[in-house]
Scaffold this active site. Structure first.
Site, short mmCIF file in Angstrom:
data_model
loop_
_atom_site.label_atom_id
_atom_site.label_comp_id
_atom_site.label_asym_id
_atom_site.label_seq_id
_atom_site.Cartn_x
_atom_site.Cartn_y
_atom_site.Cartn_z
CB SER A 49 1.11 -7.05 0.66
OG SER A 49 1.14 -6.64 -0.66
CG HIS A 81 -2.48 -5.75 -3.64
ND1 HIS A 81 -1.60 -4.98 -4.37
CD2 HIS A 81 -1.74 -6.66 -2.99
CE1 HIS A 81 -0.38 -5.43 -4.18
NE2 HIS A 81 -0.42 -6.45 -3.35
NE ARG A 102 1.32 1.37 -1.97
CZ ARG A 102 1.67 1.05 -0.71
NH1 ARG A 102 1.67 -0.20 -0.32
NH2 ARG A 102 2.04 1.99 0.14
CB THR A 103 -2.16 2.59 -8.63
OG1 THR A 103 -3.59 2.66 -8.63
CG2 THR A 103 -1.68 2.37 -10.05
CG HIS A 104 1.78 -1.96 -6.79
ND1 HIS A 104 0.55 -2.41 -6.36
CD2 HIS A 104 2.61 -2.04 -5.71
CE1 HIS A 104 0.63 -2.73 -5.08
NE2 HIS A 104 1.87 -2.52 -4.66
CD GLU A 203 13.51 -7.37 -5.49
OE1 GLU A 203 13.17 -8.31 -4.74
OE2 GLU A 203 12.77 -6.42 -5.77
CB SER A 222 4.59 0.24 -3.03
OG SER A 222 4.86 -0.23 -1.71
CG ASN A 245 9.15 -12.15 0.51
OD1 ASN A 245 8.21 -11.35 0.45
ND2 ASN A 245 10.26 -12.00 -0.17
#
Ligand code: 8IG
Length: 282
Positions: A49, A81, A102-104, A203, A222, A245
């Site tokens: 990102s 993405h 990418r694959t998360h 989170e 990731s 952030n």
């Protein structure tokens, strides 16, 4: 090896063994070589990102293909993405394979899918892997748009891409040699410990506090699993995070995916310059 290990997200189907996953990655590498018109790659980059425009300044573009045309990859699901594989000739003459997506783990395709790009890069011949991501920052001094070098990680996913007695050394996962190169390019690049959570939810403030107590500086979804697979494949790893952030509870502001994408865009020129500088020295 004939293991029958179930993986979350594979809906009860047996997960591929690491041997089978490596064979899939070798097949993917053969297809990628043909589609890109390259013999091999020397280095690989995964652009997370905020990082995808970093591809532009690396060197001479050779070719670009959508990842879904390479076996084992599917279309990424998240806005912002990308999802291409590029071949770039660096100023040094070396060839970079650049993944703009990418694959998360939160996509539910299992950890083997998450590290397929890393194993494909290894099968292409890459000995250096540059992993980038967008993440939350725990240090209130790191404004959105601050790049941070990953010094080490904490894997809180409860997952690993490895199966069986693969006791790899993780004591220098993010190569000191590569971190020194990054500091040549950007002497005051801060360093931090990246904590990988499974996601997809961000989170809670309590989880961010836990990450801090554990010694974390960055929270994301990731990189740690990919770094494990890369070390198992014998690659040197460099990790750079973009703090997009403040992590939850750090400033009191709620987190928004739109803000995340906006701060990535704003930081793009600085990131592109940093990446190009690092890659030119590899
Ligand atoms: I961009 O604050 C981005 N990715 N886990 N937490 C986690 N992942 C992220 C965050 C964040 N920001």
């Amino acid at each position: 090896m004939d293991q029958d290990l179930d993986e979350p997200g594979t809906h009860g189907l047996a997960a591929p063994t690491v041997d089978a996953a490596d064979a899939t990655a070798r097949a993917a590498a053969l297809v990628a070589r043909d589609l890109l018109g390259i013999e091999r790659a020397d280095v690989a980059l995964v652009l997370g990102s905020g990082w995808s425009s970093g591809a532009d300044r690396l060197g001479r573009p050779i070719a670009r293909v959508p990842l879904e045309r390479v076996p084992g990859f599917t279309t990424p699901v998240v806005a912002g993405h990308g999802g291409d594989l590029l071949a770039v000739e660096l100023t040094s003459g070396r060839i970079a394979a650049v993944f703009t997506g990418r694959t998360h783990l939160y996509e539910g395709r299992g950890v083997t899918a998450v590290v397929h790009g890393v194993r494909t890069a290894a099968a292409l011949g890459a000995s250096v892997l540059v992993l980038t991501n967008g993440c939350g920052g725990l240090n209130p001094g790191w404004a959105p748009g601050t790049p941070v070098l990953i010094r080490d990680h904490i894997n809180l996913t409860g997952e690993t891409p490895l199966r069986g007695p693969v006791f790899i050394d993780m004591s220098a996962t993010y190569a000191p040699r590569l971190r020194a190169l990054a500091h040549e390019v950007s002497p005051d690049l801060p360093e931090g410990v990246y904590v990988q959570f499974p996601g997809p939810q961000y989170e809670t403030p309590a989880e961010v506090h836990m990450a801090r107590v554990l010694g974390g500086d960055l929270v994301g979804m990731s990189t740690a699993l990919e770094a494990i697979a890369a070390r198992a494949a014998g690659m040197e790893v460099l990790g750079i995070s973009l703090v997009t952030n403040a992590a939850a509870g750090i400033t009191g502001e709620p987190l928004s995916h739109t803000d995340v994408i906006a701060s990535g865009r704003a930081a793009a020129p600085r990131l592109a310059e940093l990446l190009a500088g690092v890659v030119a020295r590899l």
